[in-house]
Design a protein around this motif. Structure first.
Motif, mmCIF file in Angstrom:
data_model
loop_
_atom_site.group_PDB
_atom_site.id
_atom_site.type_symbol
_atom_site.label_atom_id
_atom_site.label_comp_id
_atom_site.label_asym_id
_atom_site.label_seq_id
_atom_site.Cartn_x
_atom_site.Cartn_y
_atom_site.Cartn_z
ATOM 1 N N HIS A 179 0.816 -1.221 0.000
ATOM 2 C CA HIS A 179 0.000 0.000 0.000
ATOM 3 C C HIS A 179 0.857 1.281 0.000
ATOM 4 O O HIS A 179 0.525 2.254 -0.685
ATOM 5 C CB HIS A 179 -0.896 -0.041 1.240
ATOM 6 C CG HIS A 179 -1.793 1.129 1.396
ATOM 7 N ND1 HIS A 179 -2.987 1.251 0.726
ATOM 8 C CD2 HIS A 179 -1.663 2.260 2.146
ATOM 9 C CE1 HIS A 179 -3.560 2.399 1.068
ATOM 10 N NE2 HIS A 179 -2.776 3.034 1.923
ATOM 11 N N HIS A 181 1.239 5.032 -2.262
ATOM 12 C CA HIS A 181 1.303 6.427 -1.799
ATOM 13 C C HIS A 181 2.552 7.148 -2.323
ATOM 14 O O HIS A 181 2.504 8.317 -2.687
ATOM 15 C CB HIS A 181 1.300 6.478 -0.269
ATOM 16 C CG HIS A 181 -0.073 6.397 0.321
ATOM 17 N ND1 HIS A 181 -1.074 7.301 0.017
ATOM 18 C CD2 HIS A 181 -0.630 5.523 1.201
ATOM 19 C CE1 HIS A 181 -2.174 6.982 0.691
ATOM 20 N NE2 HIS A 181 -1.941 5.902 1.408
ATOM 21 N N ASP A 207 -6.399 7.532 0.363
ATOM 22 C CA ASP A 207 -6.422 6.219 -0.282
ATOM 23 C C ASP A 207 -7.225 6.212 -1.578
ATOM 24 O O ASP A 207 -8.353 6.696 -1.631
ATOM 25 C CB ASP A 207 -6.979 5.174 0.692
ATOM 26 C CG ASP A 207 -5.963 4.844 1.770
ATOM 27 O OD1 ASP A 207 -4.818 5.319 1.676
ATOM 28 O OD2 ASP A 207 -6.310 4.108 2.694
#
Ligand code: KG4
Ligand code: ZN
Length: 353
Positions: free
Chosen positions: A118, A122, A312
């Motif tokens: 994840h 970013h 997100d």
């Protein structure tokens, strides 16, 4: 290449489709669809993310979001060149939902499937667009600040990330959320504290700035939260309002943003880098942005991607997927892709700076 991205690691269900022309680089990516469902309302009354409710919402939302994204991008699943899914870290129930859908589509369309960390999403998100995108280049230092992460990395190039530091206890978003609860403010705590702090005196209460070692870039926010708890308990009836509440909210916020800004700028000087990227939900904090400008003193260029790419989303996962798919290295077979609720950031860092 047309890549489908899926994100379901926390409390946003997201599906995106991106296109990267043959031979093009990161910055030439086109977002064809970027669907995000925020579960904020489902969790608000509990003052934090409830994992079981998050899983149920992902199950409910991911199908319709996928259908909408394919429709909006006018892409037939059989024309996809690859699928990318957040494999971790995150809440296992949510990760499993994304992985199940991703595996199904990849198998049906007979295309490769990339499992993405994840935080790599970013890191790459600023290249997806916004006013800053053109002026951002490698290398840069990334300050990633969200509800689950507080991370400093030296991003030297694609898949060349050096770890600088992270929080040893609470994430910075958690410090805002828990602080807001102590002050009787709403959820999410970051925007609530920022709002309550308007017009307050940030020097009214001197909360601790835990800076740890100057040459190290780890953070710690649990002591700050305890200091606030003690302060609140010392007030008559254990609560505050009006001007006093404004002052305490401003002082608490100041301690957080001051710590983040000083550590991040120190990190830039330490690695000799003149560009700093700030991403993640806490990056929306206006006082953090102003404090960074003050501390950087013009020596470090600051990059703040638009908030829709900061928080997100699945476009960033699709972009990280494109990086993996176009790198030429073989991907692990789909059958070995399991949810990795815990996935240390060190696993995707090439070196420790
Ligand atoms: O990146 P994000 O949207 O979701 C993840 O955690 O992955 O970050 C959410 C966090 C929450 O803790 C929220 O309180 C914080 O970001 N946040 C803020 C602000 N807006 C959101 N913190 C400080 N100031 C804000 N304006
Ligand atoms: Zn995130």
């Amino acid at each position: 290449m047309i890549i489908l991205g899926l994100e379901s690691s926390c409390d946003e269900t997201a599906v995106a489709i991106i296109e990267v022309p043959e031979g093009a680089g990161l910055k030439e990516t086109r977002i064809l669809a970027n669907e995000v469902f925020s579960q904020l309302e489902e969790h608000a009354r509990y003052g934090g993310v409830v994992p079981e409710l998050a899983s149920r919402a992902h199950i409910r939302k991911i199908g319709p979001l996928l259908a909408r994204a394919l429709d909006e991008a006018a892409v037939d699943p059989n024309h996809l060149d690859g699928v990318a899914v957040t494999q971790g870290p995150g809440l296992v129930g949510g990760l499993l939902v994304g992985l199940a859908v991703a595996k199904g589509i990849a198998l049906a369309a007979n295309v490769p499937l990339a499992g993405i960390h994840h935080m790599e999403g970013h890191l790459l998100s600023p290249f997806l667009g916004g006013a800053d995108a053109d002026s951002l280049d490698f290398p840069f230092v990334a300050l990633l600040v969200s509800g689950g992460h507080t991370l400093l990395l030296h991003v030297r190039g694609i898949r060349n990330y050096a770890f600088l530091g992270q929080t040893r206890d609470d994430a910075v978003g958690e410090a805002f959320d828990k602080g807001a609860r102590l002050l009787g403010l709403g959820y999410p705590g970051g925007p609530a504290i920022e709002k309550a702090a308007v017009g307050g005196n940030p020097a009214a209460v001197v909360f601790p700035r835990i800076m740890l070692d100057k040459k190290k870039f780890d953070f710690s926010f649990s002591g700050l939260k305890t200091a606030l708890k003690i302060h609140v308990a010392s007030r008559p009836e254990g609560k505050m309002s009006g001007r006093e509440l404004r002052d305490v909210a401003a002082s608490y916020q100041e301690a957080i943003v001051d710590t983040l800004a000083r550590k991040a700028v120190q990190a830039c000087h330490h690695v000799g880098c003149r560009r700093l990227l700030v991403a993640g939900g806490v990056g929306a904090n206006q006082r953090l942005r102003r404090r960074l400008v003050e501390v950087a003193e013009g020596a470090v260029a600051l990059h703040f991607p638009p908030l829709s790419l900061c928080t997100d989303n699945a476009a960033m996962i699709a972009l990280a997927g494109w990086v993996g798919l176009s790198s030429g290295s073989p991907l692990p077979p789909w059958s070995t892709l399991d949810a990795r609720a815990r996935w240390p950031i060190a696993d995707i860092c090439s070196t420790i700076a």
